[in-house]
Design a protein around this motif. Structure first.
Motif, short mmCIF file in Angstrom:
data_model
loop_
_atom_site.label_atom_id
_atom_site.label_comp_id
_atom_site.label_asym_id
_atom_site.label_seq_id
_atom_site.Cartn_x
_atom_site.Cartn_y
_atom_site.Cartn_z
N ASP A 96 -21.90 30.47 9.32
CA ASP A 96 -20.30 31.27 9.52
C ASP A 96 -19.56 30.31 10.01
O ASP A 96 -20.30 29.31 10.61
CB ASP A 96 -20.80 32.49 10.27
CG ASP A 96 -21.27 32.55 11.58
OD1 ASP A 96 -21.05 31.20 12.06
OD2 ASP A 96 -21.83 33.32 12.12
N ALA A 97 -18.30 30.64 10.18
CA ALA A 97 -17.28 29.75 10.86
C ALA A 97 -17.63 29.29 12.30
O ALA A 97 -17.55 28.17 12.73
CB ALA A 97 -15.94 30.52 10.76
N ALA A 98 -18.13 30.15 13.04
CA ALA A 98 -18.42 30.03 14.41
C ALA A 98 -19.59 29.03 14.56
O ALA A 98 -19.23 28.08 15.25
CB ALA A 98 -18.95 31.04 15.17
N ALA A 99 -20.65 29.11 13.86
CA ALA A 99 -21.66 28.03 13.60
C ALA A 99 -21.35 26.67 13.43
O ALA A 99 -21.70 25.74 13.99
CB ALA A 99 -22.60 28.66 12.91
N VAL A 100 -20.31 26.61 12.30
CA VAL A 100 -20.04 25.54 11.85
C VAL A 100 -18.88 24.65 12.99
O VAL A 100 -19.02 23.38 13.10
CB VAL A 100 -19.09 25.51 10.20
CG1 VAL A 100 -18.53 24.13 10.14
CG2 VAL A 100 -20.06 25.85 9.33
N THR A 101 -18.10 25.54 13.44
CA THR A 101 -17.30 25.17 14.46
C THR A 101 -17.95 24.24 15.56
O THR A 101 -17.75 23.25 16.45
CB THR A 101 -16.43 26.03 15.27
OG1 THR A 101 -15.57 26.54 13.80
CG2 THR A 101 -15.49 25.66 16.10
N THR A 102 -19.03 25.17 16.17
CA THR A 102 -19.94 24.57 17.21
C THR A 102 -20.73 23.34 16.90
O THR A 102 -20.49 22.40 17.69
CB THR A 102 -20.96 25.73 17.51
OG1 THR A 102 -20.46 26.95 18.08
CG2 THR A 102 -21.93 25.16 18.71
N MET A 103 -21.30 23.29 15.75
CA MET A 103 -21.87 22.03 15.26
C MET A 103 -21.04 20.84 15.04
O MET A 103 -21.31 19.94 15.49
CB MET A 103 -22.73 22.27 14.01
CG MET A 103 -23.58 23.40 13.94
SD MET A 103 -24.30 24.05 12.33
CE MET A 103 -25.44 22.33 12.14
N LEU A 104 -19.68 21.07 14.58
CA LEU A 104 -18.51 19.97 14.41
C LEU A 104 -18.23 19.49 15.82
O LEU A 104 -18.10 18.26 16.04
CB LEU A 104 -17.35 20.22 13.94
CG LEU A 104 -17.81 20.75 12.44
CD1 LEU A 104 -16.44 21.42 11.63
CD2 LEU A 104 -18.18 19.36 11.42
N ASN A 105 -18.16 20.58 16.69
CA ASN A 105 -17.76 20.08 17.93
C ASN A 105 -18.66 19.10 18.77
O ASN A 105 -18.11 18.36 19.70
CB ASN A 105 -17.53 21.44 19.06
CG ASN A 105 -16.25 22.20 18.59
OD1 ASN A 105 -15.40 21.57 18.06
ND2 ASN A 105 -16.09 23.42 19.10
N ALA A 106 -19.83 19.44 18.69
CA ALA A 106 -21.08 18.43 19.00
C ALA A 106 -20.81 16.92 18.72
O ALA A 106 -21.25 16.02 19.47
CB ALA A 106 -22.38 18.99 18.69
N TYR A 107 -20.08 16.76 17.70
CA TYR A 107 -19.95 15.50 17.03
C TYR A 107 -18.63 14.66 17.50
O TYR A 107 -18.36 13.66 17.28
CB TYR A 107 -20.06 15.26 15.57
CG TYR A 107 -21.50 15.44 15.13
CD1 TYR A 107 -22.29 14.34 15.23
CD2 TYR A 107 -22.01 16.77 14.78
CE1 TYR A 107 -23.57 14.56 14.70
CE2 TYR A 107 -23.27 16.72 14.02
CZ TYR A 107 -24.17 15.80 14.20
OH TYR A 107 -25.43 15.88 13.73
N GLU A 108 -17.66 15.69 18.17
CA GLU A 108 -16.21 15.14 18.54
C GLU A 108 -16.49 14.24 19.99
O GLU A 108 -17.08 14.89 20.80
CB GLU A 108 -15.37 16.33 18.70
CG GLU A 108 -15.06 16.71 17.19
CD GLU A 108 -13.77 17.73 17.28
OE1 GLU A 108 -13.05 17.71 18.28
OE2 GLU A 108 -13.77 18.65 16.46
#
Length: 201
Positions: A188-200
């Motif tokens: 879901d969008a929340a999980a994707v956002t969390t995972m993307l934030n880990a690479y920023e």
């Protein structure tokens, strides 16, 4: 001269008949480019922005992987093909977002960072690429469940099919089975956002 079919119809005739019947026929290798019609709902636009973020991460990672000099001939060829696909995905999604009068993010808008040792050897690069590919594929499958605009759902489905091919190609490089589970995971969008934030960074 048109391409003949078993029924004697040419490709052009099929396209004309499909259009007349309200059926969208999308050529192989191209992203659905049907007009979006009415403005997509905010949730659809948010999904597009999130998927563009995932594509920008993949593009950045693949560029660094190719520049590392640690990939062998076979892996280099695979990563170059994947990167060309990701660029096409990103361009297509950005066009769809622009058609909705939204400004898509670009590589200049986000700085990505990776764990120490990510690009030190081929095996580490392939492992990280596999994790990122799972993120991308899960993001697309999850987005397709919630997007309401038909043209966007078609585009997301097209890209999902290609991302699954990437996952199989990476599995082959790692010496693992190329066919995974019968039902791929959805993020879901929340999980994707969390995972993307880990690479920023």
């Amino acid at each position: 001269m048109g391409i003949s079919t078993a029924s004697g119809l040419t490709r052009g005739m099929l396209l004309r008949r499909g259009a007349a019947g309200g059926v969208a026929l999308v050529a192989a290798g191209s992203l659905a480019s049907a007009a979006l019609g009415a403005a997509p709902p905010d949730g659809d636009l948010a999904a597009l922005r999130l998927l563009i973020g995932a594509e920008l991460l993949a593009l950045d990672f693949q560029a660094q992987a190719l520049a590392s000099g640690k990939l062998g001939t076979r892996a280099t060829a695979t990563f170059k093909r994947m990167r060309a696909d990701e660029q096409a995905h990103c361009n297509g999604l950005a066009t769809l977002l622009s058609e909705a009068d939204q400004t898509p993010a670009t590589a200049d808008d986000i700085d990505f960072a990776y764990p120490r040792g990510t690009f030190t050897k081929e095996a580490a690069i392939i492992k990280a690429a596999t994790e990122l590919e799972a993120l991308q594929l899960g993001a697309y499958v999850g987005a397709n469940a919630g997007v309401q605009t038909p043209a966007l759902r078609l585009a997301i489905a097209q890209i999902s099919a290609n991302e699954a091919q990437h996952a199989a190609a990476l599995a082959a490089l790692a010496g693992k089975p190329v066919i995974g589970k019968p039902f791929g995971p959805a993020l879901d969008a929340a999980a994707v956002t969390t995972m993307l934030n880990a690479y920023e960074s």
